[in-house]
Design a protein around this motif. Structure first.
Motif, PDB file in Angstrom:
ATOM      1  N   ILE A 238      89.549  84.869  87.231  1.00  0.00           N
ATOM      2  CA  ILE A 238      88.959  83.762  87.601  1.00  0.00           C
ATOM      3  C   ILE A 238      87.672  83.887  87.651  1.00  0.00           C
ATOM      4  O   ILE A 238      86.947  83.009  88.293  1.00  0.00           O
ATOM      5  CB  ILE A 238      89.648  83.037  88.772  1.00  0.00           C
ATOM      6  N   ARG A 239      87.174  85.114  86.996  1.00  0.00           N
ATOM      7  CA  ARG A 239      85.619  85.258  87.159  1.00  0.00           C
ATOM      8  C   ARG A 239      84.816  84.330  86.485  1.00  0.00           C
ATOM      9  O   ARG A 239      83.543  84.097  86.602  1.00  0.00           O
ATOM     10  CB  ARG A 239      85.443  86.745  87.179  1.00  0.00           C
ATOM     11  N   GLN A 240      85.380  83.671  85.498  1.00  0.00           N
ATOM     12  CA  GLN A 240      84.483  82.858  84.609  1.00  0.00           C
ATOM     13  C   GLN A 240      84.519  81.443  85.289  1.00  0.00           C
ATOM     14  O   GLN A 240      85.403  81.035  85.908  1.00  0.00           O
ATOM     15  CB  GLN A 240      85.422  82.619  83.283  1.00  0.00           C
ATOM     16  N   PRO A 241      83.417  80.794  85.150  1.00  0.00           N
ATOM     17  CA  PRO A 241      83.033  79.358  85.629  1.00  0.00           C
ATOM     18  C   PRO A 241      84.110  78.410  85.430  1.00  0.00           C
ATOM     19  O   PRO A 241      84.484  77.494  86.201  1.00  0.00           O
ATOM     20  CB  PRO A 241      81.461  79.071  85.220  1.00  0.00           C
ATOM     21  N   VAL A 242      84.624  78.646  84.156  1.00  0.00           N
ATOM     22  CA  VAL A 242      85.535  77.573  83.750  1.00  0.00           C
ATOM     23  C   VAL A 242      86.703  77.694  84.347  1.00  0.00           C
ATOM     24  O   VAL A 242      87.395  76.590  84.748  1.00  0.00           O
ATOM     25  CB  VAL A 242      85.468  77.479  81.992  1.00  0.00           C
ATOM     26  N   SER A 243      87.111  78.739  84.626  1.00  0.00           N
ATOM     27  CA  SER A 243      88.330  79.226  85.232  1.00  0.00           C
ATOM     28  C   SER A 243      88.515  78.496  86.594  1.00  0.00           C
ATOM     29  O   SER A 243      89.535  78.332  87.278  1.00  0.00           O
ATOM     30  CB  SER A 243      88.900  80.793  85.023  1.00  0.00           C
ATOM     31  N   ALA A 244      87.254  79.079  87.258  1.00  0.00           N
ATOM     32  CA  ALA A 244      87.063  78.570  88.663  1.00  0.00           C
ATOM     33  C   ALA A 244      87.205  77.179  88.855  1.00  0.00           C
ATOM     34  O   ALA A 244      87.795  76.499  89.913  1.00  0.00           O
ATOM     35  CB  ALA A 244      85.668  79.093  89.235  1.00  0.00           C
ATOM     36  N   LEU A 425      79.608  76.310  88.874  1.00  0.00           N
ATOM     37  CA  LEU A 425      78.152  76.280  88.951  1.00  0.00           C
ATOM     38  C   LEU A 425      77.612  77.468  89.661  1.00  0.00           C
ATOM     39  O   LEU A 425      76.689  78.116  89.229  1.00  0.00           O
ATOM     40  CB  LEU A 425      77.315  75.030  89.379  1.00  0.00           C
ATOM     41  N   SER A 426      77.958  77.941  90.895  1.00  0.00           N
ATOM     42  CA  SER A 426      77.448  78.912  91.523  1.00  0.00           C
ATOM     43  C   SER A 426      78.097  80.218  90.853  1.00  0.00           C
ATOM     44  O   SER A 426      77.000  81.118  90.599  1.00  0.00           O
ATOM     45  CB  SER A 426      78.173  79.084  92.748  1.00  0.00           C
TER      46      SER A 426
END
Length: 441
Positions: A238-244, A425-426
């Motif tokens: 989940i380190r990708q922004p989309v995954s988060a 976004l973060s």
């Protein structure tokens, strides 16, 4: 210490289970061997039966506590407490399943869940309501741990055995889950009305799980452990922004269903609707979710564009369908809102899971760690669903004392999606800063 992992195709007790699936252009049924077909039936039967048991006490448990001079809050805690232990244990099982195997985890989880389901019925013989509630919470917490082990192992098996048709199998499993959850309250109502006690509903429902345990022992095969240099880190999924963002939307969507189940009946009762009408409305939501989940799995399996389009449609729908509720509520408005919540929620969850899979696979991860990756994803997914279903009704119950039901739904959905976007976004900003610093250095 040397790390271990499980074989990528682990659990079918047949020599054909090692064969690779054929091209995904063919159908699921054509692309699977006979043992895989048996496994598919087994997983779907497990989803139905486990969630049949989950839904069994919904119609009578709170009233039983009230009849014994307990409080509605105590009854609600007994119903919901499994969610938090399931959510927390799922992330642990997702990380450490690599050191065991899916068969062991699934069967131990089912056995624990079954024993607790039957054991809770024995609280019928406890007369002191305080002792009953305390013991009941302990049993339900342990049951949530068993459920966590089961759902993580089952979802990992789906990812491992049906790689080219994950969305279809996941959608079908979710449909059976919904059917089981619909059937549970009906079964519980009938058995409770026959016996007027906790014992019969819990014993009968737990008995349905025993054949699954026996068949699982015969059908599934323990995975062999092999040494690897490193195992996939759970946060890498989940380190990708989309995954988060997708994970946050999963929390929000399951939170909506939690709000509907916990506060929806209260809202409709205050509007003067009958018990039958309330039950029919809740049934509409669950049935719509089950039907849409099955269809969505096939649509999502078409490809990237189809998956993302239906995900966006689901987000828009789940955020806006609450606008159909009004201060002068009609039954038709309730039914349309419930149906839309079920359909758009299925769009979001089924396509969201497919997106998480693709994002995780595109991240830097050793191919030898595919099992660890899928195990971690299963843990994260069930953590998100459990947290949403537990936290949203908890917060919503407090908000409902100061605002209307529709505003509770809209405020929590809006807040959930906003926080998801801010988190994404973060992460994007952090990764951009790291890349910039690395480039300058």
């Amino acid at each position: 210490m040397t790390d271990h992992k499980l074989e990528i195709i682990p659990i079918l007790n047949d020599e054909e289970h090692g064969k690779k699936q054929l091209s995904k252009k063919r159908s699921l049924w054509s692309d699977t061997t006979f043992p895989q077909k048996l496994l598919l039936i087994y997983i779907c039967a497990g989803q139905f039966t486990v969630f049949l048991c989950v839904g069994t006490p919904n119609p009578f448990l709170v009233n039983t506590i009230l009849e014994r001079k307990g409080s509605a809050i105590e009854g609600s805690i007994l119903l919901q407490v499994t969610l938090i232990s399931m959510a927390i244990s799922s992330i642990v099982f997702g990380k450490y399943q690599i050191y065991f195997n899916s068969k062991t985890m699934l069967l131990l989880g089912l056995t624990c869940f079954t024993a607790c389901q039957a054991g809770f019925g024995l609280l019928e013989f406890v007369s002191n309501v305080s002792v009953m509630v305390a013991a009941g919470i302990a049993i339900r917490l342990i049951q949530g741990i068993g459920q966590g082990a089961y759902v993580v192992a089952a979802l990992t098996i789906i990812c491992q055995e049906f790689k080219d048709h994950i969305a279809i199998v996941f959608g079908g499993a979710e449909s059976l889950l919904a059917i089981g959850y619909i059937s549970g309250p009906m079964l519980g109502s009938v058995l409770y009305n026959i016996s007027r006690s906790l014992l019969l509903p819990f014993l009968i429902s737990s008995a349905f799980l025993v054949p699954l345990i026996i068949v699982g022992c015969l059908l599934l095969k323990s995975s062999k452990c092999v040494n690897v240099n490193e195992s996939a880190k759970i946060l890498s999924t989940i380190r990708q922004p989309v995954s988060a963002f997708v994970a946050g939307s999963v929390v929000t969507t399951t939170g909506v269903y939690g709000l509907i189940n916990v506060l929806g009946s209260t809202y409709m009762k205050r509007r003067g609707f009958t018990v039958i009408q309330i039950g029919a409305a809740l049934l509409t939501c669950a049935a719509s979710y089950g039907s849409a989940a099955f269809i969505t799995g096939f649509i999502v399996n078409i490809g990237l564009k189809a998956r993302r389009l239906i995900y966006i449609a689901g987000l828009i729908g789940i955020a806006s369908c609450q606008l159909m509720l009004s201060p002068t509520q009609t039954m038709a408005g309730i039914f349309v809102s419930m149906m839309c919540s079920g359909v758009f929620g299925a769009f979001t969850l089924i396509s969201g899971f497919g997106e998480l899979i693709e994002q995780a696979r595109s991240a830097e991860c050793e191919s030898s760690n595919v099992f660890a990756l899928h195990s971690a994803l299963s843990g994260i997914w069930n953590l998100a669903t459990g947290l949403g279903a537990f936290m949203f009704p908890l917060i919503g119950s407090q908000l409902y004392t100061v605002m209307e039901y529709r505003f509770v739904l809209m405020s929590e959905v809006g807040t959930g999606l906003l926080l998801s976007a801010l988190c994404a976004l973060s992460l994007y900003g952090w990764q951009t800063c790291i890349c910039t610093y690395t480039f300058i250095s």
